[in-house]
Design a protein around this motif. Structure first.
Motif, short mmCIF file in Angstrom:
data_model
loop_
_atom_site.label_atom_id
_atom_site.label_comp_id
_atom_site.label_asym_id
_atom_site.label_seq_id
_atom_site.Cartn_x
_atom_site.Cartn_y
_atom_site.Cartn_z
N PHE A 13 9.58 5.12 1.86
CA PHE A 13 10.31 6.08 2.67
C PHE A 13 9.58 6.30 4.00
CE2 PHE A 13 7.06 8.69 0.86
CZ PHE A 13 6.88 9.77 1.70
N HIS A 14 10.34 6.68 5.01
CA HIS A 14 9.77 6.92 6.33
C HIS A 14 9.23 8.34 6.41
CE1 HIS A 14 11.23 3.20 8.15
NE2 HIS A 14 12.37 3.39 7.50
N VAL A 15 8.04 8.49 6.93
CA VAL A 15 7.48 9.81 7.18
C VAL A 15 6.99 9.84 8.62
CG1 VAL A 15 5.23 9.13 6.22
CG2 VAL A 15 5.80 11.55 6.47
N HIS A 16 7.48 10.80 9.38
CA HIS A 16 7.14 10.93 10.79
C HIS A 16 6.13 12.06 10.96
CE1 HIS A 16 10.49 8.27 12.02
NE2 HIS A 16 11.11 8.80 10.98
N LEU A 17 4.98 11.74 11.51
CA LEU A 17 3.89 12.70 11.67
C LEU A 17 3.75 13.05 13.15
CD1 LEU A 17 1.32 10.88 9.34
CD2 LEU A 17 3.07 12.57 8.71
N VAL A 18 4.09 14.28 13.50
CA VAL A 18 4.13 14.69 14.89
C VAL A 18 3.04 15.73 15.16
CG1 VAL A 18 5.60 15.54 16.76
CG2 VAL A 18 6.64 14.36 14.81
N SER A 19 2.17 15.44 16.12
CA SER A 19 1.06 16.35 16.43
C SER A 19 0.84 16.45 17.93
CB SER A 19 -0.23 15.85 15.76
OG SER A 19 -1.34 16.61 16.15
N ASN A 27 -2.34 13.34 9.28
CA ASN A 27 -2.39 12.05 8.60
C ASN A 27 -3.10 12.17 7.26
OD1 ASN A 27 -1.90 9.26 8.42
ND2 ASN A 27 -3.94 8.78 9.20
N ALA A 28 -4.21 12.91 7.23
CA ALA A 28 -4.96 13.08 5.98
C ALA A 28 -4.13 13.85 4.96
CB ALA A 28 -6.27 13.81 6.26
N MET A 29 -3.44 14.88 5.41
CA MET A 29 -2.61 15.67 4.49
C MET A 29 -1.47 14.82 3.92
SD MET A 29 -2.32 19.29 6.53
CE MET A 29 -1.35 20.06 5.22
N ALA A 30 -0.84 14.03 4.76
CA ALA A 30 0.28 13.19 4.31
C ALA A 30 -0.18 12.18 3.28
CB ALA A 30 0.92 12.49 5.50
N GLU A 38 3.37 8.54 -7.99
CA GLU A 38 3.16 7.15 -8.42
C GLU A 38 4.31 6.26 -7.99
OE1 GLU A 38 2.18 4.69 -12.56
OE2 GLU A 38 2.36 6.88 -12.57
N GLY A 39 3.97 5.10 -7.42
CA GLY A 39 5.00 4.15 -7.02
C GLY A 39 5.73 4.52 -5.75
N VAL A 40 5.20 5.50 -5.01
CA VAL A 40 5.82 5.92 -3.76
C VAL A 40 4.92 5.52 -2.59
CG1 VAL A 40 6.55 7.88 -2.37
CG2 VAL A 40 7.05 7.84 -4.82
N ILE A 41 5.48 4.78 -1.64
CA ILE A 41 4.69 4.28 -0.51
C ILE A 41 5.33 4.74 0.80
CG2 ILE A 41 3.81 2.24 0.68
CD1 ILE A 41 3.91 0.77 -1.97
N PRO A 42 4.64 5.59 1.56
CA PRO A 42 5.20 6.06 2.82
C PRO A 42 5.05 5.04 3.94
CG PRO A 42 3.03 7.03 2.49
CD PRO A 42 3.34 6.23 1.25
N ILE A 43 6.06 4.92 4.76
CA ILE A 43 5.98 4.11 5.98
C ILE A 43 5.72 5.10 7.10
CG2 ILE A 43 7.19 2.53 7.52
CD1 ILE A 43 8.96 1.76 5.15
N GLU A 44 4.49 5.13 7.58
CA GLU A 44 4.07 6.17 8.52
C GLU A 44 4.42 5.85 9.96
OE1 GLU A 44 -0.07 6.66 7.88
OE2 GLU A 44 0.17 7.74 5.99
N ALA A 66 14.85 5.88 12.36
CA ALA A 66 14.27 5.63 11.03
C ALA A 66 14.28 6.93 10.23
CB ALA A 66 12.85 5.08 11.16
N PRO A 67 15.42 7.32 9.69
CA PRO A 67 15.54 8.59 8.97
C PRO A 67 14.53 8.73 7.84
CG PRO A 67 17.71 7.62 9.36
CD PRO A 67 16.69 6.58 9.73
N GLY A 68 13.99 9.93 7.72
CA GLY A 68 13.00 10.19 6.68
C GLY A 68 12.58 11.64 6.72
#
Length: 286
Positions: A13-19, A27-30, A38-44, A66-68
């Protein structure tokens, strides 16, 4: 597709990190949260130093493509509103990652939040202390430095080759801990010179022979230096690790078994030992 095959497939899944700062905290928190699934891989998608309306517009364009999930640590109220409104139009969840903790502390302390961007990265005493600790770790790596020089360390790590001494020292430096390391080399260095140290806490790092052989073989293969030697011989390595453990026990040094520990976990155990030492409660092993 069989159930076993299906169970091995990961969910991306897509995860957008805005700072509006470096994005390190976010990034560390995400990563910490994603690791719990388990079995979940974020596309950062990382957007750091976002500090203008135009930059935020570009961020929203990227998010739309890239919805997420959107996570942010924005301090500036107008930028935060712009992001929240944009995510609402896109029907996309957005989360202020620090909101719960900030709210709880604000209520407890009865204090208002600072609106200064990047406050945690100010060039203050702690910052320069970390830089000095990093310089110290690099200057006192792999047995470098006399006993007098090592007295300036908070902790000295001792162990046989490939027990993660150097990366652990570097990690500790980023926490402001001055760390040095001394390798135990069969027939040369057995750590005796460390017994005269008064200021640093000397900690022995141990590892299982089987794990150590595997690590050393990978190291040699990476260097294109295969073949057999006492460096990777099971009997020789077992003898090396046993002697190291006995040396640590004889000198009363606390020890940490790094066989199944990450560098971060080893560093956390070391910080705990340093704290206990300050409270005069140093244990013997972790």
């Amino acid at each position: 597709m069989s159930p076993a095959r299906s169970a091995r497939l990961a969910t991306y899944f897509h995860v957008h990190l805005v700072s509006d700062s470096t994005g390190e905290t976010l990034n560390a928190m995400a990563k910490a949260v994603a690791a719990r699934f388990e079995g979940v891989i974020p596309i950062e998608h990382i957007y750091a130093l976002v500090r203008s309306d135009r930059q935020m517009e570009r961020v929203l364009e990227e998010i739309s493509a890239a919805p997420g999930v959107v996570l942010h640590t924005l301090v500036d109220r107008s930028l935060r509103t712009q992001l929240e409104d944009g995510c609402r139009r896109l029907d996309m969840p957005q989360i202020g990652a620090l909101d719960p903790l900030e709210g709880a502390l604000s209520r407890y302390l009865g204090a208002a939040l600072s609106t200064r961007v990047g406050a945690q990265h100010a060039l203050d005493h702690d910052y320069f202390n970390r830089i000095a600790a990093l310089d110290f770790a690099m200057a006192h790596d792999d047995g470098q430095g006399t006993a007098d020089q090592l007295e300036g360390a908070d902790v000295v790590l001792c162990g046989v080759s490939r027990t993660s001494k150097t990366p652990t020292c570097i990690y500790l430096a980023h926490r402001g801990v001055r760390a040095a390391n001394v390798p135990l080399v069969p027939g040369q260095e057995d750590g005796e010179r460390l017994t005269t140290l008064r200021n640093p806490l000397v900690i022995g790092l141990t590892v299982s022979p089987e794990r150590l052989v595997a690590i050393r073989k990978n190291r040699l293969e990476g260097l294109g230096a295969g073949g057999t030697s006492s460096y990777v011989d099971h009997d020789a390595v077992r003898d090396e690790t046993v002697k190291a453990r006995r040396a640590f026990e004889r000198r009363g040094w606390p020890t940490i078994d790094v066989t199944r520990r990450s560098v971060e976990e080893t560093a956390a155990a070391i910080i705990n030992l340093l704290s206990e030492r300050r409270s005069h409660r140093v244990g013997t092993s972790w």
